[in-house]
Design a protein around this motif. Sequence first.
Motif, mmCIF file in Angstrom:
data_model
loop_
_atom_site.group_PDB
_atom_site.id
_atom_site.type_symbol
_atom_site.label_atom_id
_atom_site.label_comp_id
_atom_site.label_asym_id
_atom_site.label_seq_id
_atom_site.Cartn_x
_atom_site.Cartn_y
_atom_site.Cartn_z
ATOM 1 N N ARG A 61 0.830 -1.210 0.000
ATOM 2 C CA ARG A 61 0.000 0.000 0.000
ATOM 3 C C ARG A 61 0.860 1.253 0.000
ATOM 4 N N ILE A 62 1.949 1.244 0.752
ATOM 5 C CA ILE A 62 2.834 2.414 0.814
ATOM 6 C C ILE A 62 3.421 2.703 -0.562
ATOM 7 N N VAL A 63 3.881 1.669 -1.255
ATOM 8 C CA VAL A 63 4.455 1.868 -2.588
ATOM 9 C C VAL A 63 3.403 2.398 -3.556
ATOM 10 N N HIS A 64 2.215 1.815 -3.542
ATOM 11 C CA HIS A 64 1.146 2.300 -4.421
ATOM 12 C C HIS A 64 0.787 3.747 -4.089
ATOM 13 N N GLU A 65 0.659 4.056 -2.792
ATOM 14 C CA GLU A 65 0.272 5.414 -2.399
ATOM 15 C C GLU A 65 1.320 6.432 -2.832
ATOM 16 N N ALA A 66 2.581 6.132 -2.603
ATOM 17 C CA ALA A 66 3.639 7.073 -2.970
ATOM 18 C C ALA A 66 3.628 7.341 -4.474
ATOM 19 N N ALA A 67 3.512 6.294 -5.279
ATOM 20 C CA ALA A 67 3.502 6.480 -6.731
ATOM 21 C C ALA A 67 2.258 7.233 -7.187
ATOM 22 N N ASP A 68 1.098 6.898 -6.630
ATOM 23 C CA ASP A 68 -0.146 7.570 -7.026
ATOM 24 C C ASP A 68 -0.123 9.047 -6.639
ATOM 25 N N GLU A 69 0.359 9.337 -5.436
ATOM 26 C CA GLU A 69 0.397 10.740 -5.002
ATOM 27 C C GLU A 69 1.407 11.539 -5.819
ATOM 28 N N ALA A 70 2.530 10.938 -6.149
ATOM 29 C CA ALA A 70 3.504 11.643 -6.984
ATOM 30 C C ALA A 70 2.919 11.967 -8.349
ATOM 31 N N GLN A 71 2.213 11.011 -8.939
ATOM 32 C CA GLN A 71 1.565 11.283 -10.219
ATOM 33 C C GLN A 71 0.547 12.410 -10.074
ATOM 34 N N GLY A 72 -0.234 12.382 -8.984
ATOM 35 C CA GLY A 72 -1.224 13.430 -8.767
ATOM 36 C C GLY A 72 -0.598 14.807 -8.656
ATOM 37 N N LEU A 73 0.537 14.898 -7.977
ATOM 38 C CA LEU A 73 1.213 16.185 -7.855
ATOM 39 C C LEU A 73 1.718 16.678 -9.207
ATOM 40 N N LEU A 74 2.242 15.778 -10.019
ATOM 41 C CA LEU A 74 2.714 16.193 -11.342
ATOM 42 C C LEU A 74 1.550 16.588 -12.247
ATOM 43 N N LEU A 75 0.443 15.871 -12.170
ATOM 44 C CA LEU A 75 -0.735 16.260 -12.945
ATOM 45 C C LEU A 75 -1.227 17.649 -12.533
ATOM 46 N N ALA A 76 -1.214 17.918 -11.223
ATOM 47 C CA ALA A 76 -1.649 19.241 -10.738
ATOM 48 C C ALA A 76 -0.711 20.331 -11.230
ATOM 49 N N LEU A 111 8.442 13.753 -4.824
ATOM 50 C CA LEU A 111 8.582 12.752 -3.765
ATOM 51 C C LEU A 111 8.885 13.340 -2.389
ATOM 52 N N PHE A 112 9.360 14.574 -2.324
ATOM 53 C CA PHE A 112 9.579 15.208 -1.030
ATOM 54 C C PHE A 112 8.325 15.926 -0.524
ATOM 55 N N ALA A 113 7.229 15.863 -1.264
ATOM 56 C CA ALA A 113 6.034 16.618 -0.880
ATOM 57 C C ALA A 113 4.778 15.762 -0.950
ATOM 58 N N LEU A 114 4.881 14.479 -0.703
ATOM 59 C CA LEU A 114 3.723 13.596 -0.794
ATOM 60 C C LEU A 114 2.696 13.981 0.266
ATOM 61 N N PRO A 115 1.449 14.225 -0.122
ATOM 62 C CA PRO A 115 0.463 14.755 0.825
ATOM 63 C C PRO A 115 0.115 13.804 1.953
ATOM 64 N N GLY A 116 0.311 12.503 1.770
ATOM 65 C CA GLY A 116 -0.012 11.545 2.822
ATOM 66 C C GLY A 116 1.027 11.442 3.911
ATOM 67 N N GLY A 117 2.127 12.192 3.792
ATOM 68 C CA GLY A 117 3.132 12.205 4.841
ATOM 69 C C GLY A 117 4.229 11.172 4.708
ATOM 70 N N TYR A 121 12.788 8.424 1.536
ATOM 71 C CA TYR A 121 13.978 7.791 2.083
ATOM 72 C C TYR A 121 13.717 7.092 3.412
ATOM 73 N N VAL A 122 12.488 7.143 3.898
ATOM 74 C CA VAL A 122 12.158 6.486 5.168
ATOM 75 C C VAL A 122 11.096 5.422 4.928
ATOM 76 N N GLN A 123 9.817 5.832 4.924
ATOM 77 C CA GLN A 123 8.750 4.835 4.802
ATOM 78 C C GLN A 123 8.792 4.084 3.474
ATOM 79 N N VAL A 124 9.078 4.816 2.380
ATOM 80 C CA VAL A 124 9.064 4.153 1.070
ATOM 81 C C VAL A 124 10.226 3.168 0.962
ATOM 82 N N THR A 125 11.417 3.595 1.371
ATOM 83 C CA THR A 125 12.564 2.686 1.329
ATOM 84 C C THR A 125 12.308 1.456 2.176
ATOM 85 N N ALA A 126 11.744 1.637 3.366
ATOM 86 C CA ALA A 126 11.445 0.489 4.230
ATOM 87 C C ALA A 126 10.431 -0.443 3.572
#
Length: 237
Positions: A61-76, A111-117, A121-126
């Motif tokens: 879920r973390i990997v999916h969320e990070a990728a989806d939120e990054a795409q959303g930020l770029l679309l915005a 990736l440094f501004a993901l809205p879900g927090g 380099y921390v949660q995603v890497t883990a």
Amino acid sequence: MRWLQRVLGKDQVQPDPGRQEAMLHEVRHRFGPHVQMRAADQVEAVRQLLDGDDGLAVAARIVHEAADEAQGLLLAQAADLHRRTGYRLLVDRRNYRPLWREAAAQLRWPLFALPGGLHPYVQVTAAVTVLGERASRLDRITDPQPLLARLFELFDLTTSGWEYARVRVDTDGATLALRLISTGRQVIDTMSNPPPLPLSVRELMRRNNTVAVHDPAGGQVVGGLNPGAELRVTLLT
């Protein structure tokens, strides 16, 4: 459908949604750049927290969320640029490199501004580490094919940030990139018919450039990383 048929032929995993939500909440709020602890130590703590099949599901879920939120930020950002200037950008999550080549000066690395927090380099890497370590159980938890696409998407975003968005390559970023590569291979190895490698990965495979890797704290160069060579060695052998 093929993934579902494989799952039905194996022992069923009984997920605990409450436990997964508690894990995700703890990972999201207890860790990150606001914590006075090295990123590598936080990665290890999160890795230990994400235990069992529920932890594996949370990692996905973390990997999916990070990728989806990054795409959303770029679309915005692309929509905002179009409103202000009339210039239209194509945001294709299958290959972000053409977007960065065309409009790096107008884009902020997401990736440094993901809205879900989540922090890359921390949660995603883990999460990526957990997925790699327990890849053999992934097909009991989720469909590995879209997960593989999200792993390579995050790799694309990471390396595009280095090349086009002036993101400094430090040991934490290099660790994320290397684990995305190794976990990608481990996920591929679980698939009977893996998809072709994405265009962004194949483009980097043809290159042989080494980037300097810096200490996150002091800034001095402590090594080097050749993404193309790492991809070739890990994915083609």
